[in-house]
Design a protein around this motif. Sequence first.
Motif, PDB file in Angstrom:
ATOM      1  N   PHE A 255      63.111 -12.121  59.275  1.00 38.49           N
ATOM      2  CA  PHE A 255      62.549 -10.918  59.899  1.00 38.49           C
ATOM      3  C   PHE A 255      63.286 -10.584  61.189  1.00 38.49           C
ATOM      4  O   PHE A 255      63.638  -9.421  61.433  1.00 38.49           O
ATOM      5  CB  PHE A 255      61.059 -11.137  60.180  1.00 38.49           C
ATOM      6  CG  PHE A 255      60.413  -9.985  60.899  1.00 38.49           C
ATOM      7  CD1 PHE A 255      60.039  -8.847  60.219  1.00 38.49           C
ATOM      8  CD2 PHE A 255      60.181 -10.043  62.265  1.00 38.49           C
ATOM      9  CE1 PHE A 255      59.453  -7.780  60.874  1.00 38.49           C
ATOM     10  CE2 PHE A 255      59.586  -8.987  62.941  1.00 38.49           C
ATOM     11  CZ  PHE A 255      59.223  -7.860  62.231  1.00 38.49           C
ATOM     12  N   LEU A 256      63.513 -11.587  62.017  1.00 39.69           N
ATOM     13  CA  LEU A 256      64.200 -11.337  63.284  1.00 39.69           C
ATOM     14  C   LEU A 256      65.645 -10.894  63.072  1.00 39.69           C
ATOM     15  O   LEU A 256      66.190 -10.131  63.873  1.00 39.69           O
ATOM     16  CB  LEU A 256      64.171 -12.606  64.150  1.00 39.69           C
ATOM     17  CG  LEU A 256      62.797 -13.044  64.662  1.00 39.69           C
ATOM     18  CD1 LEU A 256      62.908 -14.339  65.456  1.00 39.69           C
ATOM     19  CD2 LEU A 256      62.155 -11.955  65.508  1.00 39.69           C
TER      20      LEU A 256
ATOM     21  N   GLY B  90      60.989 -22.983  66.747  1.00 40.19           N
ATOM     22  CA  GLY B  90      60.010 -23.241  67.795  1.00 40.19           C
ATOM     23  C   GLY B  90      58.616 -22.762  67.424  1.00 40.19           C
ATOM     24  O   GLY B  90      57.621 -23.455  67.678  1.00 40.19           O
ATOM     25  N   TYR B  91      58.548 -21.591  66.822  1.00 37.92           N
ATOM     26  CA  TYR B  91      57.257 -21.058  66.377  1.00 37.92           C
ATOM     27  C   TYR B  91      56.620 -21.987  65.357  1.00 37.92           C
ATOM     28  O   TYR B  91      55.440 -22.350  65.457  1.00 37.92           O
ATOM     29  CB  TYR B  91      57.466 -19.669  65.771  1.00 37.92           C
ATOM     30  CG  TYR B  91      56.204 -19.025  65.241  1.00 37.92           C
ATOM     31  CD1 TYR B  91      55.500 -18.122  66.010  1.00 37.92           C
ATOM     32  CD2 TYR B  91      55.730 -19.307  63.956  1.00 37.92           C
ATOM     33  CE1 TYR B  91      54.354 -17.512  65.540  1.00 37.92           C
ATOM     34  CE2 TYR B  91      54.585 -18.713  63.482  1.00 37.92           C
ATOM     35  CZ  TYR B  91      53.907 -17.815  64.272  1.00 37.92           C
ATOM     36  OH  TYR B  91      52.761 -17.223  63.786  1.00 37.92           O
ATOM     37  N   THR B  92      57.402 -22.392  64.359  1.00 39.90           N
ATOM     38  CA  THR B  92      56.876 -23.237  63.289  1.00 39.90           C
ATOM     39  C   THR B  92      56.463 -24.613  63.802  1.00 39.90           C
ATOM     40  O   THR B  92      55.458 -25.176  63.341  1.00 39.90           O
ATOM     41  CB  THR B  92      57.920 -23.386  62.169  1.00 39.90           C
ATOM     42  OG1 THR B  92      58.387 -22.084  61.780  1.00 39.90           O
ATOM     43  CG2 THR B  92      57.324 -24.077  60.959  1.00 39.90           C
ATOM     44  N   ARG B  93      57.215 -25.152  64.734  1.00 38.76           N
ATOM     45  CA  ARG B  93      56.874 -26.466  65.290  1.00 38.76           C
ATOM     46  C   ARG B  93      55.503 -26.434  65.974  1.00 38.76           C
ATOM     47  O   ARG B  93      54.666 -27.323  65.764  1.00 38.76           O
ATOM     48  CB  ARG B  93      57.951 -26.917  66.274  1.00 38.76           C
ATOM     49  CG  ARG B  93      57.651 -28.297  66.888  1.00 38.76           C
ATOM     50  CD  ARG B  93      58.807 -28.843  67.691  1.00 38.76           C
ATOM     51  NE  ARG B  93      59.167 -27.982  68.783  1.00 38.76           N
ATOM     52  CZ  ARG B  93      60.321 -27.327  68.887  1.00 38.76           C
ATOM     53  NH1 ARG B  93      61.227 -27.454  67.933  1.00 38.76           N
ATOM     54  NH2 ARG B  93      60.589 -26.561  69.915  1.00 38.76           N
TER      55      ARG B  93
ATOM     56  N   GLN C 160      58.217 -22.029  54.660  1.00 36.98           N
ATOM     57  CA  GLN C 160      58.320 -20.634  54.230  1.00 36.98           C
ATOM     58  C   GLN C 160      58.089 -19.685  55.402  1.00 36.98           C
ATOM     59  O   GLN C 160      58.738 -18.640  55.516  1.00 36.98           O
ATOM     60  CB  GLN C 160      57.309 -20.358  53.112  1.00 36.98           C
ATOM     61  CG  GLN C 160      57.587 -21.084  51.807  1.00 36.98           C
ATOM     62  CD  GLN C 160      58.883 -20.639  51.155  1.00 36.98           C
ATOM     63  OE1 GLN C 160      59.311 -19.499  51.319  1.00 36.98           O
ATOM     64  NE2 GLN C 160      59.516 -21.539  50.421  1.00 36.98           N
ATOM     65  N   ILE C 161      57.144 -20.032  56.275  1.00 42.59           N
ATOM     66  CA  ILE C 161      56.895 -19.208  57.460  1.00 42.59           C
ATOM     67  C   ILE C 161      58.124 -19.193  58.363  1.00 42.59           C
ATOM     68  O   ILE C 161      58.524 -18.142  58.876  1.00 42.59           O
ATOM     69  CB  ILE C 161      55.664 -19.741  58.221  1.00 42.59           C
ATOM     70  CG1 ILE C 161      54.397 -19.510  57.398  1.00 42.59           C
ATOM     71  CG2 ILE C 161      55.537 -19.066  59.585  1.00 42.59           C
ATOM     72  CD1 ILE C 161      53.157 -20.143  57.987  1.00 42.59           C
ATOM     73  N   GLN C 162      58.727 -20.353  58.543  1.00 40.77           N
ATOM     74  CA  GLN C 162      59.936 -20.439  59.371  1.00 40.77           C
ATOM     75  C   GLN C 162      61.051 -19.575  58.794  1.00 40.77           C
ATOM     76  O   GLN C 162      61.717 -18.833  59.528  1.00 40.77           O
ATOM     77  CB  GLN C 162      60.396 -21.890  59.457  1.00 40.77           C
ATOM     78  CG  GLN C 162      61.706 -22.083  60.197  1.00 40.77           C
ATOM     79  CD  GLN C 162      62.141 -23.535  60.235  1.00 40.77           C
ATOM     80  OE1 GLN C 162      61.334 -24.425  60.486  1.00 40.77           O
ATOM     81  NE2 GLN C 162      63.404 -23.788  59.962  1.00 40.77           N
ATOM     82  N   THR C 163      61.247 -19.658  57.483  1.00 37.83           N
ATOM     83  CA  THR C 163      62.283 -18.850  56.842  1.00 37.83           C
ATOM     84  C   THR C 163      61.977 -17.366  56.966  1.00 37.83           C
ATOM     85  O   THR C 163      62.873 -16.554  57.228  1.00 37.83           O
ATOM     86  CB  THR C 163      62.401 -19.233  55.357  1.00 37.83           C
ATOM     87  OG1 THR C 163      62.660 -20.639  55.240  1.00 37.83           O
ATOM     88  CG2 THR C 163      63.523 -18.457  54.682  1.00 37.83           C
TER      89      THR C 163
ATOM     90  N   LEU D  28      51.279 -28.189  55.255  1.00 40.21           N
ATOM     91  CA  LEU D  28      52.017 -28.738  56.388  1.00 40.21           C
ATOM     92  C   LEU D  28      53.529 -28.768  56.160  1.00 40.21           C
ATOM     93  O   LEU D  28      54.289 -28.876  57.124  1.00 40.21           O
ATOM     94  CB  LEU D  28      51.535 -30.159  56.693  1.00 40.21           C
ATOM     95  CG  LEU D  28      50.243 -30.285  57.496  1.00 40.21           C
ATOM     96  CD1 LEU D  28      49.768 -31.722  57.520  1.00 40.21           C
ATOM     97  CD2 LEU D  28      50.448 -29.768  58.916  1.00 40.21           C
ATOM     98  N   THR D  29      53.954 -28.711  54.936  1.00 44.29           N
ATOM     99  CA  THR D  29      55.387 -28.839  54.630  1.00 44.29           C
ATOM    100  C   THR D  29      55.959 -27.549  54.055  1.00 44.29           C
ATOM    101  O   THR D  29      56.657 -26.806  54.748  1.00 44.29           O
ATOM    102  CB  THR D  29      55.611 -29.998  53.655  1.00 44.29           C
ATOM    103  OG1 THR D  29      54.783 -29.811  52.487  1.00 44.29           O
ATOM    104  CG2 THR D  29      55.241 -31.323  54.300  1.00 44.29           C
TER     105      THR D  29
END
Length: 202
Positions: free
Chosen positions: A130-131, A83-86, A122-125, A116-117
Amino acid sequence: MRELSRYFKGYLKETILGPLFKLFEASLELLVPIIIARIVDTIIPSENKGSLVLMIGLLFLFAIIGVIVALTAQYFSSKAAVGYTRQLTKDLFKKIMGLSKEDRDKLTTSSLVTRLTSDTYQIQTGINQFLRLFLRAPIIVFGAIIMAFNISPKMTLDFLVMVVILFAVVFAMSHLLNPIYAKIRQATDKIVNMTRQQLEGV
C-alpha cells in the motif's frame, strides 16, 4: 481503523516518506516520454547533435535517480510495515495470553497460531504494498493519460478505455478472491492443527 492506526506510532516519518519517494519516482518516469517525443519530433529532424547528447544524458540521469529513489522508498515502506506488524503482534500475543481457557478452546490453538504468524505477515505485506503503490499507481495512470493527450490527443481515448478495463479487472479479482482467501485461511488453520497434533503425538 483508529485503533489499528495507533501502531504506526514511531514510524510516522517512514509512513509519509515511503509514498512521497514513490511519487517522485513516478514523476520521473512520466517525464521520459516527453523527452523522447522532443528528441524524435524536434532534435533529430534539426540534426542538433549537442541537444541530442544532452537529452540522452538527461535520460540516463533520470534512470540513476529513479533507482536511488525507488530503493529509498522501498526502505522506508518496509521499515514502516515491519515496525507496524511488530507492535501489532506484541499486543495480539498479550491479548491471546490473557484469554481464558474456554475462549482459547473456542477459537482453537491452530487458529490463534495462524493469527500470530500468517495473518500478521499478510498485514505486513499489505501495508508494504500500500505504501509503495498508494501514490505511484494513481500518478502513473492519470499522468499517462495527461501525457498521452499532450503528445497525441487521439491516443487519450485508448488510454481511458484501458484504464476502465484495468479498474474492472481489479474490482472483479478482488470480488472473486475474497471468498477464496477465507477458504485458504480455514485450510491453513486445519494444517496447523494437524501438524500440532502430530508433534504432540510424537
